[in-house]
Scaffold this motif. Sequence first.
Motif, PDB file in Angstrom:
ATOM      1  N   GLY A 238      32.899  47.787  38.459  1.00 45.50           N
ATOM      2  CA  GLY A 238      34.024  48.252  39.269  1.00 45.50           C
ATOM      3  C   GLY A 238      34.928  47.143  39.764  1.00 45.50           C
ATOM      4  O   GLY A 238      36.004  47.407  40.293  1.00 45.50           O
ATOM      5  N   VAL A 239      34.523  45.873  39.592  1.00 47.37           N
ATOM      6  CA  VAL A 239      35.321  44.743  40.063  1.00 47.37           C
ATOM      7  C   VAL A 239      35.789  43.932  38.857  1.00 47.37           C
ATOM      8  O   VAL A 239      34.973  43.406  38.111  1.00 47.37           O
ATOM      9  CB  VAL A 239      34.495  43.841  41.016  1.00 47.37           C
ATOM     10  N   GLN A 240      37.082  43.846  38.671  1.00 44.56           N
ATOM     11  CA  GLN A 240      37.662  43.105  37.558  1.00 44.56           C
ATOM     12  C   GLN A 240      38.424  41.904  38.115  1.00 44.56           C
ATOM     13  O   GLN A 240      39.105  42.013  39.130  1.00 44.56           O
ATOM     14  CB  GLN A 240      38.619  43.992  36.755  1.00 44.56           C
ATOM     15  N   PHE A 241      38.291  40.759  37.434  1.00 44.67           N
ATOM     16  CA  PHE A 241      38.966  39.538  37.860  1.00 44.67           C
ATOM     17  C   PHE A 241      39.961  39.100  36.795  1.00 44.67           C
ATOM     18  O   PHE A 241      39.712  39.241  35.596  1.00 44.67           O
ATOM     19  CB  PHE A 241      37.944  38.424  38.093  1.00 44.67           C
ATOM     20  N   PRO A 242      41.098  38.512  37.218  1.00 48.40           N
ATOM     21  CA  PRO A 242      42.086  37.997  36.261  1.00 48.40           C
ATOM     22  C   PRO A 242      41.507  36.868  35.402  1.00 48.40           C
ATOM     23  O   PRO A 242      40.562  36.193  35.803  1.00 48.40           O
ATOM     24  CB  PRO A 242      43.212  37.473  37.159  1.00 48.40           C
ATOM     25  N   LYS A 243      42.095  36.660  34.214  1.00 42.87           N
ATOM     26  CA  LYS A 243      41.598  35.651  33.271  1.00 42.87           C
ATOM     27  C   LYS A 243      41.633  34.237  33.834  1.00 42.87           C
ATOM     28  O   LYS A 243      40.818  33.410  33.461  1.00 42.87           O
ATOM     29  CB  LYS A 243      42.407  35.688  31.971  1.00 42.87           C
ATOM     30  N   ASP A 244      42.562  33.933  34.738  1.00 34.59           N
ATOM     31  CA  ASP A 244      42.667  32.578  35.266  1.00 34.59           C
ATOM     32  C   ASP A 244      41.890  32.402  36.584  1.00 34.59           C
ATOM     33  O   ASP A 244      42.173  31.492  37.355  1.00 34.59           O
ATOM     34  CB  ASP A 244      44.133  32.176  35.448  1.00 34.59           C
ATOM     35  N   SER A 245      40.893  33.242  36.805  1.00 30.66           N
ATOM     36  CA  SER A 245      40.052  33.104  38.002  1.00 30.66           C
ATOM     37  C   SER A 245      39.194  31.845  37.894  1.00 30.66           C
ATOM     38  O   SER A 245      38.940  31.348  36.802  1.00 30.66           O
ATOM     39  CB  SER A 245      39.145  34.327  38.153  1.00 30.66           C
ATOM     40  N   SER A 246      38.767  31.331  39.042  1.00 31.25           N
ATOM     41  CA  SER A 246      37.934  30.128  39.047  1.00 31.25           C
ATOM     42  C   SER A 246      36.594  30.430  39.711  1.00 31.25           C
ATOM     43  O   SER A 246      36.479  31.328  40.538  1.00 31.25           O
ATOM     44  CB  SER A 246      38.640  28.988  39.784  1.00 31.25           C
ATOM     45  N   ALA A 247      35.584  29.647  39.326  1.00 29.32           N
ATOM     46  CA  ALA A 247      34.230  29.798  39.869  1.00 29.32           C
ATOM     47  C   ALA A 247      33.802  28.480  40.494  1.00 29.32           C
ATOM     48  O   ALA A 247      34.031  27.411  39.925  1.00 29.32           O
ATOM     49  CB  ALA A 247      33.257  30.204  38.766  1.00 29.32           C
ATOM     50  N   ARG A 248      33.194  28.561  41.674  1.00 30.18           N
ATOM     51  CA  ARG A 248      32.681  27.379  42.365  1.00 30.18           C
ATOM     52  C   ARG A 248      31.273  27.675  42.837  1.00 30.18           C
ATOM     53  O   ARG A 248      30.949  28.806  43.178  1.00 30.18           O
ATOM     54  CB  ARG A 248      33.529  27.031  43.590  1.00 30.18           C
ATOM     55  N   ILE A 249      30.452  26.637  42.869  1.00 36.81           N
ATOM     56  CA  ILE A 249      29.117  26.784  43.437  1.00 36.81           C
ATOM     57  C   ILE A 249      29.214  26.352  44.891  1.00 36.81           C
ATOM     58  O   ILE A 249      29.565  25.213  45.189  1.00 36.81           O
ATOM     59  CB  ILE A 249      28.074  25.956  42.663  1.00 36.81           C
TER      60      ILE A 249
END
Length: 171
Positions: free
Chosen positions: A89-100
């Motif tokens: 149910g949650v979609q993110f844009p292609k240019d999203s970023s991930a951080r730890i």
Amino acid sequence: MGKKGIETLVGLFVLLGIVGLVFLALKAANLASFGGGDSYPLVAKFDNIGGLKVRAPVRSAGVTVGRVASITLDAKTYQGVVRLELDRGVQFPKDSSARILTAGLLGDQYVGLEPGADEKNLASGDTITQTQSAVVLESLISQFLFNKAADAGTSAAPAGGNREGKEVRCG
């Protein structure tokens, strides 16, 4: 109600208490997902995953939107490959970023997703290209101490030019 009926009700009450404790223990340990929702996989590569663990939460704006499914090492790039399972149910844009990130000062680590502005969304199996590795507290402390030692080493020599601190005159 007879003695047998009361014993049956007490046994049922104890059984429900045990089931409740097991449920609570599984939820607290992140070992069971009772949401039962559909999910889709994503991949993110990090230079350093720190203390990230399988089943760690994936959060966006503080809300849990998925879990870490697996962590492996890429034999070619020597990066940590983190496979994420996000709620459908949650979609993110292609240019999203991930951080730890770390929950609190010394808490557990989790993956934080920052949505981008692209009109296209990440699809099942896509790789998040913009990642930021975990901040390792030991590395920060050693870097701080090394910099302080280097500063102390360069400022240890007096301005006069000799170790005794006496001024040297020429002529």
